[in-house]
Design a protein around this motif. Structure first.
Motif, PDB file in Angstrom:
ATOM      1  N   LYS A 119     -13.732 -14.976  20.007  1.00 51.84           N
ATOM      2  CA  LYS A 119     -12.686 -14.379  19.190  1.00 51.84           C
ATOM      3  C   LYS A 119     -13.035 -14.507  17.718  1.00 51.84           C
ATOM      4  O   LYS A 119     -13.849 -15.324  17.318  1.00 51.84           O
ATOM      5  CB  LYS A 119     -11.334 -15.027  19.486  1.00 51.84           C
ATOM      6  CG  LYS A 119     -11.281 -16.527  19.233  1.00 51.84           C
ATOM      7  CD  LYS A 119      -9.938 -17.090  19.642  1.00 51.84           C
ATOM      8  CE  LYS A 119      -9.844 -18.588  19.371  1.00 51.84           C
ATOM      9  NZ  LYS A 119      -8.539 -19.140  19.760  1.00 51.84           N
ATOM     10  N   ARG A 120     -12.412 -13.661  16.918  1.00 49.61           N
ATOM     11  CA  ARG A 120     -12.659 -13.622  15.483  1.00 49.61           C
ATOM     12  C   ARG A 120     -11.329 -13.504  14.744  1.00 49.61           C
ATOM     13  O   ARG A 120     -10.409 -12.844  15.216  1.00 49.61           O
ATOM     14  CB  ARG A 120     -13.502 -12.387  15.115  1.00 49.61           C
ATOM     15  CG  ARG A 120     -14.953 -12.455  15.534  1.00 49.61           C
ATOM     16  CD  ARG A 120     -15.777 -13.204  14.509  1.00 49.61           C
ATOM     17  NE  ARG A 120     -17.191 -12.964  14.693  1.00 49.61           N
ATOM     18  CZ  ARG A 120     -17.957 -13.617  15.535  1.00 49.61           C
ATOM     19  NH1 ARG A 120     -17.425 -14.538  16.297  1.00 49.61           N
ATOM     20  NH2 ARG A 120     -19.238 -13.356  15.641  1.00 49.61           N
ATOM     21  N   ASP A 160     -15.736  -8.392  20.196  1.00 50.87           N
ATOM     22  CA  ASP A 160     -16.334  -7.070  20.367  1.00 50.87           C
ATOM     23  C   ASP A 160     -16.365  -6.303  19.051  1.00 50.87           C
ATOM     24  O   ASP A 160     -17.126  -5.361  18.874  1.00 50.87           O
ATOM     25  CB  ASP A 160     -15.527  -6.255  21.395  1.00 50.87           C
ATOM     26  CG  ASP A 160     -15.732  -6.770  22.810  1.00 50.87           C
ATOM     27  OD1 ASP A 160     -16.643  -7.590  22.995  1.00 50.87           O
ATOM     28  OD2 ASP A 160     -14.991  -6.352  23.708  1.00 50.87           O
ATOM     29  N   PHE A 161     -15.516  -6.718  18.133  1.00 48.66           N
ATOM     30  CA  PHE A 161     -15.417  -6.086  16.821  1.00 48.66           C
ATOM     31  C   PHE A 161     -16.730  -6.178  16.041  1.00 48.66           C
ATOM     32  O   PHE A 161     -16.975  -5.397  15.123  1.00 48.66           O
ATOM     33  CB  PHE A 161     -14.269  -6.773  16.071  1.00 48.66           C
ATOM     34  CG  PHE A 161     -14.190  -6.494  14.606  1.00 48.66           C
ATOM     35  CD1 PHE A 161     -13.895  -5.231  14.140  1.00 48.66           C
ATOM     36  CD2 PHE A 161     -14.396  -7.503  13.683  1.00 48.66           C
ATOM     37  CE1 PHE A 161     -13.802  -4.984  12.786  1.00 48.66           C
ATOM     38  CE2 PHE A 161     -14.305  -7.263  12.332  1.00 48.66           C
ATOM     39  CZ  PHE A 161     -14.006  -5.995  11.887  1.00 48.66           C
ATOM     40  N   GLU A 196      -3.266  -4.280  21.464  1.00 50.72           N
ATOM     41  CA  GLU A 196      -4.505  -3.649  21.022  1.00 50.72           C
ATOM     42  C   GLU A 196      -4.415  -3.267  19.552  1.00 50.72           C
ATOM     43  O   GLU A 196      -3.328  -3.050  19.011  1.00 50.72           O
ATOM     44  CB  GLU A 196      -4.817  -2.398  21.852  1.00 50.72           C
ATOM     45  CG  GLU A 196      -5.265  -2.687  23.267  1.00 50.72           C
ATOM     46  CD  GLU A 196      -5.741  -1.441  23.981  1.00 50.72           C
ATOM     47  OE1 GLU A 196      -6.553  -1.575  24.911  1.00 50.72           O
ATOM     48  OE2 GLU A 196      -5.292  -0.327  23.615  1.00 50.72           O
ATOM     49  N   LEU A 197      -5.574  -3.203  18.942  1.00 52.93           N
ATOM     50  CA  LEU A 197      -5.653  -2.839  17.532  1.00 52.93           C
ATOM     51  C   LEU A 197      -6.769  -1.818  17.349  1.00 52.93           C
ATOM     52  O   LEU A 197      -7.881  -2.006  17.850  1.00 52.93           O
ATOM     53  CB  LEU A 197      -5.937  -4.083  16.686  1.00 52.93           C
ATOM     54  CG  LEU A 197      -6.186  -3.885  15.182  1.00 52.93           C
ATOM     55  CD1 LEU A 197      -5.613  -5.057  14.409  1.00 52.93           C
ATOM     56  CD2 LEU A 197      -7.679  -3.766  14.882  1.00 52.93           C
ATOM     57  N   THR A 267     -11.289   0.311  19.152  1.00 52.61           N
ATOM     58  CA  THR A 267     -10.071  -0.344  19.633  1.00 52.61           C
ATOM     59  C   THR A 267     -10.461  -1.674  20.266  1.00 52.61           C
ATOM     60  O   THR A 267     -11.331  -1.721  21.138  1.00 52.61           O
ATOM     61  CB  THR A 267      -9.347   0.531  20.667  1.00 52.61           C
ATOM     62  OG1 THR A 267      -8.988   1.776  20.051  1.00 52.61           O
ATOM     63  CG2 THR A 267      -8.090  -0.157  21.165  1.00 52.61           C
ATOM     64  N   VAL A 268      -9.853  -2.749  19.790  1.00 56.08           N
ATOM     65  CA  VAL A 268     -10.176  -4.085  20.297  1.00 56.08           C
ATOM     66  C   VAL A 268      -8.892  -4.793  20.710  1.00 56.08           C
ATOM     67  O   VAL A 268      -7.787  -4.400  20.327  1.00 56.08           O
ATOM     68  CB  VAL A 268     -10.919  -4.935  19.238  1.00 56.08           C
ATOM     69  CG1 VAL A 268     -12.266  -4.338  18.916  1.00 56.08           C
ATOM     70  CG2 VAL A 268     -10.085  -5.063  17.970  1.00 56.08           C
TER      71      VAL A 268
END
Length: 408
Positions: A119-120, A160-161, A196-197, A267-268
């Motif tokens: 995660k970030r 994943d970003f 989701e973003l 989308t992450v």
């Protein structure tokens, strides 16, 4: 060093001066000073120094391994080969994989994690991307501006970003290698829907369209004569685009008004929204180039009950941090490298219209500096050395003033 009755240590500095009467020493005067706080600061600085040295040694090991175990293998893979040398290219690739695996094992043996975190914190990743592009702009001499259209603070997302930021950075890198651009503008925005973003970047490069043409050639498999550095950047870009598309992302480009324009989005998953889970989180940014002053201010703020504190060391970093993340309060020094606190306050309040309350914490006691800070939008100006009661009162006045202005 001495000890209180409860066992806690404290430090005393004793200075002894002789007193002369008729040319002879008649007595001595001893003055004691409690220097416990200074000793604590010295110990904290010593620990920071030791940690920095340890980190530096680990970094040297990483650089050594990267240079000698991986770089040559990468060069073998990227080296131009005739079609008859496909087998040799495969062999070189196997050597590269083996070198990376050995590198990973060595990292694990040294206690250094080589795995990407799952995660970030979105704000930190954006800040890192902007800093890297700013570094390129400084070294290559082009203008760079970042506009963040959304509040990205307190969002924890999946790693994943990384593919998205890698695509953006490598586009910029290819632009600098292909043809030095006049200016680059990066605009970022995000939309949250449920868990989701969607994060989107618009990258505008003032380069007469050369970068877009070059990337079009890459994707159409044109035979473009490239240096080894071009090959490395092109390979990194192509790989990042491949990963981006695997992770529900896309990138498109066009040329208009003599500029290369790229739209990259993805989308992450939002793992956690800290702002939503803790509405009472009060975020503080300290802009101070003096390490000791930073430690003192941080300790004072924590003693007043404020725990979420970020620090920067110059006005430019304060500007970028405040633009890319929401802060309730900014403590701003004035005389700092790259950009003064006065300039940063002017940009933040008069150009970017941030809502954060700004308190100037400065040793500059001139009326001119005080009035300039207030004119540019600071709520309060307090002078060093800063006392706890002085800081607490200034914060309360600033927050009350801020609430009054918002209500009106």
């Amino acid at each position: 060093m001495n000890y209180h009755k409860d066992g806690t240590p404290y430090w005393i500095d004793i200075s002894i001066s002789p007193v002369f009467e008729q040319g002879e020493v008649s007595k001595f005067i001893a003055v004691e000073r409690d220097i416990t706080e200074r000793k604590h600061l010295e110990l904290a600085l010593a620990q920071d120094k030791a940690a920095a040295i340890s980190h530096g040694q680990q970094t040297e090991n990483l650089l050594y391994l990267s240079n000698h175990l991986i770089e040559r293998k990468c060069a073998d893979v990227l080296e131009k080969n005739d079609s008859d040398d496909v087998n040799q290219r495969v062999v070189n690739g196997c050597h590269l994989v083996r070198a990376i695996n050995n590198h990973t094992k060595q990292l694990s043996k040294d206690g250094i994690s080589s795995e990407l975190p799952s995660k970030r914190v979105l704000d930190e990743s954006l800040r890192a991307l902007v800093q890297h592009i700013s570094w390129l702009a400084t070294n290559d001499g082009f203008a760079f501006d970042h506009v963040n259209q959304s509040d990205t603070s307190e969002l924890v997302i999946s790693s994943d970003f990384d593919a998205l930021t890698c695509v953006v950075f490598n586009i910029v890198l290819l632009a600098t290698l292909q043809n030095r651009p006049e200016a680059i503008t990066l605009e970022s925005r995000c939309d949250i829907g449920g868990d989701e973003l969607k994060l989107a970047f618009e990258l505008v490069i003032d380069d007469e369209g050369h970068t877009a043409q070059f990337i079009q050639g890459l994707q159409s498999a044109s035979n473009i004569d490239q240096s080894t550095l071009h090959q490395s950047a092109s390979f990194a870009y192509s790989r990042a685009v491949h990963l981006l598309r695997e992770r529900n992302g896309y990138e498109v480009w066009n040329i208009s008004e003599g500029k290369s324009r790229f739209n990259v989005s993805q989308t992450v998953a939002v793992i956690e929204n800290l702002r939503a889970t803790d509405d009472n989180t009060f975020r503080v940014l300290i802009a101070e180039d003096n390490k000791v002053n930073t430690i003192v201010l941080t300790k004072l703020m924590k003693s007043l009950g404020y725990e979420s504190i970020d620090t920067v060391i110059n006005g430019e970093e304060a500007l970028e941090s405040a633009k890319s993340g929401y802060y309730d309060l900014i403590l701003m020094d004035n005389h700092m490298p790259k950009m003064s606190g006065l300039e940063a306050t002017k940009h933040l309040k008069q150009e970017h219209h941030i809502e954060s309350a700004i308190i100037a914490c400065t040793a500059d006691t001139t009326e001119e500096a005080t009035q300039a800070f207030l004119a540019y939008g600071a709520c309060e100006v307090i002078y060093k050395p800063i006392k706890k009661e002085q800081l607490s009162a200034a914060i309360q006045r600033s927050l009350n003033k801020d609430k009054t202005e918002k209500a009106s």
